[in-house]
Design an enzyme around this catalytic site. Structure first.
Site, PDB file in Angstrom:
ATOM      1  CD  GLU A   1      66.996  65.454  88.406  1.00 27.29           C
ATOM      2  OE1 GLU A   1      67.836  65.774  89.427  1.00 27.29           O
ATOM      3  OE2 GLU A   1      65.911  64.811  88.720  1.00 27.29           O
TER       4      GLU A   1
HETATM    5  C1  ACM Z   1      63.398  67.733  90.234  1.00 27.42           C
HETATM    6  O1  ACM Z   1      63.874  68.156  91.388  1.00 27.42           O
HETATM    7  N1  ACM Z   1      63.958  66.918  89.605  1.00 27.42           N
HETATM    8  C2  ACM Z   1      62.523  68.607  89.492  1.00 27.42           C
END
Ligand code: ACM
Length: 528
Positions: A342
């Site tokens: 992310e």
């Molecule tokens: C995640 O759940 N951002 C790896």
């Protein structure tokens, strides 16, 4: 007392029609209650089990014999005695021996039991007269001990003396894991968890033969591991958490204490420093990590994807080298997790060279990289592991580069997801995960082109945006964790939900004896 003496005594007693008065101590094996090993609800389900219809009873005379000359096996003997003595009150001792012990005892030994048992498998042979636990390696003995625990009544888990009898159904179990990596992840960044909490979690998951604990040590809301060369990471970055609480961090000594505690239970700690995103706590601690040289404010919310290290600055790589060097020096396990998820505000043209460069830093400190599935967009080192959580396409890119995959599909394995719409804790962005949903899946058929040969194992992550203490942790992880543990251990061909839900339900007494705050799912047939 020898057998001849016993026979004579018995004869004499019989002549006097006083057989009932025969001293118990003359009988090497007390009358065993017939028991069916196949009815015992072992979890994970073992690979092979043959029942012989009688039982072994622990008595005042039972000891644990261990192969002489091997301190590790002696330690395992002491560990087993420590599990058996509080509830039984039998004061079972540990003795060393050059050969198989006399009848009435438990025996732990290393033995070349066949290559299929591998480094973690074991053979447990139970007769009326003896319990023989053998394995190729000490880890196998540890997992055999977990099986032995589950073959005793649930009251064995109590810390005060309980009523017996303490009987173990007879038969033979030969057992070994399907995957070498069977793990859980604990996010200590969103909410901090103390050393004692982490140790309790290690104990609870090792009962189900998990062997890896991944600690998510840094995120936007907190930096939780002391780095001596960058002290502000914890002084400032460790000073809060989601909701604005006090946060906290592990000193290197505390971290090493956790590592040792895990190692004594044949569990590897995998530390994660998430980067280049999920780094606000570091960006708040040191202005130099930001492209504009301005320190960020501490963050106590739960949004994701807004932070990034300044990947185009050389200082960043000095920083990462220091962090990885210090962490590698106190981490005996082979893996360092670099996150990589992310990073929405890091341009892909910067993200890829960043991940490539961080992989070489980790390799230079003698460790192997694990990263969330987004890292497969970079050029992977031959031994880098891709942790599939979100996009099959990323995991497939990893496999195309020869990487192994660690399976944590969010819709199945994320134990921070709510069980259903009424669950107070947890999130629901990946769906509700009831016990059946969390169990009915096979890592080897989750994503096209990713078969068993490409998979290192399974991991159940617990993100802690909403989870603030150990009781809440237990509620979210139990009883989903035993299911993930079974997926990692038991061959898919032996797993069936209808059978599993009864076996899981029979863990009730054990969960309660262990004081676990578990979710009483309506999907499970709860029994004794
Ligand atoms: C995640 O759940 N951002 C790896």
């Amino acid at each position: 007392m020898n057998k001849d003496f016993c026979s004579l005594t018995a004869l004499f007693a019989a002549v006097l029609l006083a057989a009932a008065m025969l001293p118990m101590s003359c009988n090497p094996a007390l009358p065993a209650t017939p028991k069916d090993l196949a009815q015992d609800a072992l979890l994970p389900r073992p690979v092979s089990l043959e029942a012989t219809g009688s039982s072994f009873r622990l008595t005042e005379k039972t000891d644990i014999y261990v192969e002489a000359g091997n301190p590790e096996i002696e330690r395992l003997g002491q560990y087993l005695a420590g599990l058996l003595n509080p509830a039984t009150g039998l004061e079972i001792g540990v003795k060393t021996t050059e050969e198989a012990p006399p009848s009435g005892h438990i025996y732990l030994a290393l033995n070349n039991n066949g290559p299929e048992l591998g480094p973690e498998g074991y053979q447990l042979e139970i007769t009326e007269k003896a319990v023989n636990l053998t394995a190729n390696q000490p880890a196998g003995l540890f997992y055999g001990i977990q099986t032995l625990r589950q073959l005793l009544p649930a009251a064995i888990e109590q810390q005060e003396k309980q009523e017996g009898p303490w009987e173990i159904a007879s038969g033979t179990i030969r057992d070994y894991p399907t995957y070498p990596y069977r793990g859980a992840m604990l996010d200590v960044a969103r909410h901090f968890f103390a050393v004692e909490d982490v140790k309790r979690y290690i104990d609870l998951i090792s009962l189900y033969k998990m062997n890896m604990l991944h600690l998510h040590l840094s995120d936007d809301q907190g930096w939780r591991i002391e780095i001596k060369s960058w002290p502000n990471l914890t002084a400032k970055g460790g000073s809060t958490e989601v909701g604005g609480g006090a946060g906290g961090y592990f000193t290197q000594e505390q971290y090493q204490d956790i590592v040792q505690y895990a190692q004594d239970r044949y569990m590897t700690i995998i530390p994660e420093i998430d980067m280049p995103g999920h780094t606000n706590a570091a960006l708040a601690s040191y202005a130099v990590l930001n492209c504009d040289d301005k320190a960020r404010e501490l963050y106590t919310g739960t949004e994701v994807g807004f932070s990034t290290l300044c990947t185009t600055k050389d200082t960043i790589y000095q920083f990462i080298d220091d962090v990885i060097r210090e962490l590698a020096a106190i981490t005996p396990g082979p893996y360092l997790h670099i996150g990589g998820d992310e990073s929405h505000v890091t341009p892909m043209a910067e993200y890829i060279p960043f991940i490539n460069r961080v992989q070489s830093i980790v390799a230079a400190h003698g460790k192997q990289v694990i990263g969330w599935d987004e890292i497969a967009n970079a050029t992977l080192e031959p031994n880098t592991v891709v942790q599939y959580w979100s996009k099959a396409e990323n995991a497939q890119k990893g496999v195309a580069q020869g990487a192994k995959v660690l399976m944590s599909p969010a819709s199945k394995a994320y134990v921070d997801m709510k069980y259903d719409s009424t669950t107070q804790l947890g999130l629901s962005w990946a769906g509700f995960i009831e016990i059946d949903t969390g169990y009915i899946w096979d890592p080897a058929t989750m994503a096209e082109g990713i078969g068993k040969e490409n998979i290192l194992g399974v991991e159940a992550p617990l993100w802690t945006e909403t989870v603030t203490n150990i009781k809440e942790l237990e509620y979210m992880t139990f009883p989903r964790i035993p299911g993930i543990a079974e997926i990692g251990w038991t061959p898919a061909s032996l797993r069936d939900w209808e059978e599993y839900k009864v076996r899981l339900g029979k863990q009730k007494g054990r969960f309660e004896a262990l004081g676990i705050n578990y979710y009483v799912s309506p999907k499970v047939t709860w029994g004794e």
